[in-house]
Design an enzyme around this catalytic site. Structure first.
Site, PDB file in Angstrom:
ATOM      1  CE  LYS A 101       1.471   0.857   4.045  1.00  0.00           C
ATOM      2  NZ  LYS A 101       2.349   2.036   4.146  1.00  0.00           N
ATOM      3  CG  ASP A 182       4.533   5.877   3.597  1.00  0.00           C
ATOM      4  OD1 ASP A 182       4.767   5.501   4.756  1.00  0.00           O
ATOM      5  OD2 ASP A 182       5.087   5.379   2.602  1.00  0.00           O
TER       6      ASP A 182
END
Length: 340
Positions: A101, A182
């Site tokens: 991700k 992030d």
């Protein structure tokens, strides 16, 4: 995938940074997993990584790793700006893919990657370990069963104190830097898990001189009237907690909600109830175990981390970035800055 259920799943690791190292270390502790090869754009880096973890083969290029027919699945651990290129290369070579991700740089790339996986008839999953966590799944079951009534509000945050210098990947626009992609992907994914894609996205952020977000707040709204208040930061050590408030109670997660060991259910007139993790696995191991379960079952995506859900999260992150004015190099030209 070849072999039987008794045989280990053969993994390739694409990239050799800190996340790749943490994932590999946990993967090696799973009896039914075998780390077979590693690939990097640097032959020296791939060789060092292979020697560090006792991996039989190393490749000085993504294409060479993707072409290894003895791999069942490849874990893509590059910065997210390179996910579309790296994962796409692996899918086109016939490999199943677990992609870190944030899933991609933006929703357009996510849609392309999902389409590619389906056209190649290959497994693809975003490495959102939170969705594979038994504590999170228990929470979802309780909420589905009406334990806290109708959800009215979600609160979640994820922040690191830094400081991160201008050369760090978290401040590099070319690598898709910033707090939102992030760290913010965790609170956003948490809210999506509970309520689905929001009808409205509002955001405000402080931007770095390089043009990435360093401290960001989001307000998401749903047609039901539910709201989510979320934040992420690379300039502040936030509590990293989460809470889900319903019309008949609330659920609270302590620090580390994105990989929780427990949560507490509060309901009026009752004693608080604590729920804990039952399996003893670590977060990387849980997502790897779900990938291996899917491969052995012949599934092309995980029911725990569905591809349309990953795409919806990327649409929300896109909407938030539009609000705060963050665009990455190459986005205006319909290509990934790290493609090729």
């Amino acid at each position: 995938m070849s072999g039987t259920k008794a045989e280990p799943v053969r993994w390739g690791i694409l990239a050799t940074g800190g996340i790749a190292a943490s994932f590999t270390a946990d993967l090696l502790d799973l009896e039914d997993a075998q780390v077979t090869a590693v690939g990097s754009r640097s032959p020296e880096s791939a060789k060092r990584f292979a020697e560090r973890f006792g991996i039989p083969r190393s490749y000085g290029g993504w294409a060479e790793l993707a072409a290894d027919d003895e791999l069942d699945v490849i874990y893509v651990a590059t910065p997210h700006a390179a996910h579309r290129a790296a994962a796409g290369l692996c899918l086109e070579a016939g490999r199943a893919v677990l992609c870190e991700k944030a899933f991609t740089l933006n929703a357009r790339e996510a849609d392309e990657l999902i389409g590619l996986a389906r056209s190649c008839d290959r497994f693809l999953m975003e490495a959102m370990w939170t969705y594979c966590d038994p504590v999170i799944r228990r929470m979802s079951d309780l909420i589905h069963d009406g334990a806290i009534g109708e959800i009215r509000a979600v609160h979640a945050d994820f922040g690191l104190p830094g400081p991160f210098d201008p050369g760090h990947r978290l401040r590099d626009p070319v690598q898709g830097g910033g707090a939102l992609l992030d760290l913010g992907v965790y609170p956003v994914s948490f809210a999506h898990l509970l309520l689905g894609e929001p009808a409205e996205v509002r955001a405000r952020a402080e931007l770095s001189p390089e043009g990435v977000d360093v401290n960001t707040g989001l307000l998401l709204g749903w047609d039901s009237g539910a709201v989510a208040l979320l934040s992420c930061s690379i300039t502040a050590d936030t509590p990293m907690t989460a809470a889900v408030t319903g019309s008949a109670g609330r659920i609270e997660f302590p620090r580390g909600f994105f990989s929780p060991e427990r949560f507490v259910l509060h309901r009026p007139g009752r004693d608080p109830e604590e729920f804990t993790a039952p399996d003893g696995l670590r977060s990387y191991q849980r997502e790897a175990a779900e990938v291996m379960r899917c491969l052995r079952a012949g599934e092309r995506e995980s029911p725990l981390v569905p591809l349309e859900g990953s795409l919806a999260v990327m649409r929300t992150l896109d909407a938030a970035r539009a609000e705060i004015g963050v665009r990455y190099p190459g986005e205006d030209h319909g290509r990934s800055p790290a493609g090729g």
